[in-house]
Design a protein around this motif. Sequence first.
Motif, PDB file in Angstrom:
ATOM      1  N   THR A  78      -9.287  -1.649  -2.803  1.00 31.33           N
ATOM      2  CA  THR A  78      -8.495  -0.455  -3.030  1.00 31.33           C
ATOM      3  C   THR A  78      -9.342   0.788  -2.862  1.00 31.33           C
TER       4      THR A  78
ATOM      5  N   ASN B 264     -12.697  -4.670  -8.145  1.00 34.72           N
ATOM      6  CA  ASN B 264     -11.979  -4.078  -7.014  1.00 34.72           C
ATOM      7  C   ASN B 264     -12.718  -4.336  -5.707  1.00 34.72           C
TER       8      ASN B 264
ATOM      9  N   ASP C 226      -1.813   0.885  -6.517  1.00 36.42           N
ATOM     10  CA  ASP C 226      -1.827   1.400  -7.882  1.00 36.42           C
ATOM     11  C   ASP C 226      -0.458   1.157  -8.507  1.00 36.42           C
TER      12      ASP C 226
ATOM     13  N   ARG D  65      -4.138   1.574  -0.441  1.00 34.76           N
ATOM     14  CA  ARG D  65      -3.748   2.472  -1.526  1.00 34.76           C
ATOM     15  C   ARG D  65      -2.876   1.703  -2.514  1.00 34.76           C
TER      16      ARG D  65
ATOM     17  N   SER E 212       0.857  -1.173   0.000  1.00 35.38           N
ATOM     18  CA  SER E 212       0.000   0.000   0.000  1.00 35.38           C
ATOM     19  C   SER E 212       0.900   1.232   0.000  1.00 35.38           C
TER      20      SER E 212
ATOM     21  N   GLY F 171      -7.551   4.079  -2.261  1.00 36.99           N
ATOM     22  CA  GLY F 171      -6.757   5.280  -2.484  1.00 36.99           C
ATOM     23  C   GLY F 171      -6.488   6.025  -1.191  1.00 36.99           C
TER      24      GLY F 171
ATOM     25  N   TYR G  80      -9.604   5.411  -7.867  1.00 40.37           N
ATOM     26  CA  TYR G  80      -9.437   4.347  -6.875  1.00 40.37           C
ATOM     27  C   TYR G  80     -10.762   3.722  -6.443  1.00 40.37           C
ATOM     28  N   ARG G  81     -11.751   4.545  -6.108  1.00 35.91           N
ATOM     29  CA  ARG G  81     -12.973   4.037  -5.493  1.00 35.91           C
ATOM     30  C   ARG G  81     -14.027   3.738  -6.551  1.00 35.91           C
TER      31      ARG G  81
ATOM     32  N   GLN H 214      -6.043   2.953 -13.910  1.00 36.59           N
ATOM     33  CA  GLN H 214      -6.420   3.027 -12.494  1.00 36.59           C
ATOM     34  C   GLN H 214      -5.299   3.696 -11.729  1.00 36.59           C
ATOM     35  N   GLY H 215      -5.636   4.495 -10.724  1.00 37.18           N
ATOM     36  CA  GLY H 215      -4.618   5.099  -9.868  1.00 37.18           C
ATOM     37  C   GLY H 215      -4.065   6.392 -10.428  1.00 37.18           C
ATOM     38  N   ARG H 216      -3.243   7.035  -9.613  1.00 38.49           N
ATOM     39  CA  ARG H 216      -2.718   8.350  -9.990  1.00 38.49           C
ATOM     40  C   ARG H 216      -1.451   8.239 -10.825  1.00 38.49           C
TER      41      ARG H 216
END
Length: 630
Positions: free
Chosen positions: A392, A389, A200, A198, A192, A394, A403-404, A259-261
């Motif tokens: 996860t 998912n 990603d 978290r 995470s 975020g 994330y959500r 997905q993710g930043r």
Amino acid sequence: MEKARSFTGWGRVEWERLADRLIAGAHRHSSPAGARVVFPPAAGQNATDQLEGFARSFLLAALRIAGSAGSDPALVQWYADALAAGARCGDAEQWPRLTDHGQPTVEATAIVLGLHFSRPWLWDGLDDGVQARIIHWLSGATGQASADNNHVLFGATIQAFLASVGAPCDRFGIEAALDRIEDWYAGDGWYSDGEGRRFDHYNAWTFQLYPFFILEMLSGTVAAATASAERLRLYRERLEMFLRGYQHLFAAGGSPLIQGRSLIYRWGVVAPLWMGELQGVEALPPGRTRRLASGVARHFTDRGVGDDGVLPLGWWGPRSSILQSYNAPGSPLWAAKGFLGLLLPADHPAWTAPEAALEIEGADVNRVLSGPQWLVQGNHRDDIVKVANFGTGGHPRHDSALYRRLAFSTASAPVQQGSLRDNDLYVPLDDSTSLNRGPVAGVARPGGGSSRFRLDAAGRDIEVDYATALLPDGVELRAARIRGAVAMPLEASGYALAGDTEPESVLTAAGALAAGSDGLRSGIQFVGAPEGDTVAATPRIREASGSILGERVAVPVITLDPAAGAETRWSWLVCFTRRNVDLEAVARRLVLNWTPDGLQASDGAITANLSWIRHERWPADAINQGVFGA
């Protein structure tokens, strides 16, 4: 449909050409001495942004220098001059000093990695004065506090480099950082990114890289006693586990999971594949490593990304919808990490072995990744990878579309506009939606999974138990039990379909389908509720403005009338495919048996069990981003 390539045709030469094009692009936008790079747009950039442009392009150049054993003296000299100017006090191009929780420390990490990789040709050739000034600048990171996430490894990497060149360093800080990431290890090779759930791509371009860089820098130093062989063995074991699952998060056409930043780093996501080869980890055949990495790079370059030597802020082109507040014009060049393969010798099997097909190119993929609690479903006929998912969320304080979500894919981009959310279950408000507080429990199982999350709808606390099961032809059966939504409407949505032309929409009494010009189809279908429950469902297609995948976005949704009781249970089908799937027919065949523990559904040939989570497994995660100080 994008044609899946069994062979990309790329080898080392193509990777070197791409690197050279990006290095040349950086040089065109460099300051006179080369210590800063001002990628367009130049307006509003500060010294830190310009340092970022230099540092990340220098990392790429250093990999190119190391991979060619310093065969280009002019390139080496360019960066020798730039390093001297950046570290020279009072120079017009002097780099910003390193401070607590500062972005310059992140960029200093790129510089020390570049110096480490190219050391015989660059660092060792710098005169003592320049070396001393660089060491003095880097020493500003000693004792610094950082964000309590992947950033703890940045300061440790700087300290490890200082140790490697015989400079004073914070050995305890290195150990503390490596100890800290153990708190975040979630199993299956995954970490995470700080406290909470978290997960990603930071697992790809930080956690599976920097521990190896740190140990390598410390080898042969006085500090090596603390960098035990046991740690290296552990990191290699985790990398192998990670790669065995991670390889399935890519479509054969090259798209990574969206997905993710920090998605603008693009093919930086392939860095751990190359690290596996560098570390001798036998998770993938060498030919598959190159085929997968090259496929991701071609996914972007075939669309013109980087043709002018500059990586834009976006995906296929400039797009603000996936940017974070910390992004600057030089940020996308963390893609430099995707060139780690250049450190492998030209005769390494990863470069010489025939390209080997991905598993999705020959068969469907169904894998559980227990770290992030993801169920991976890859369909080889559609060449779409979908991830259900269950774990996860975020950042603990941020309800992020990246994330959500109930699911992600390689062919859809998350949407959160006004009262619309894709791939989710929520309360639509006037101009927004309920706040998703993140998962408090979840488990992925072969063929399905369950989770629990909470919503804040205008101050109302709503608990959602959610479960899903995979049916034939990529259809997903989803069910939910919602508590606390009395007198509030509910909405469930499917995958966001994006393209540059308006999709065709088909509505039925209980379902909605959006079909794109490329054959991609996104559908949703109401199935049913327990006998005696009054559930009025209205299907429709909702539109959103452009995403990273196209200007026109359509999301099929089902809206439920305001709930009359304290608890609402219902089920629905979702599809995201290039095949002609009749969700209405699938729904007619299903026989539902609702129980206090969940839902059993059968069509005579198969039986799917969807079970509610029985207890909360994780803390609420409702904390701010912490600060790490070794």
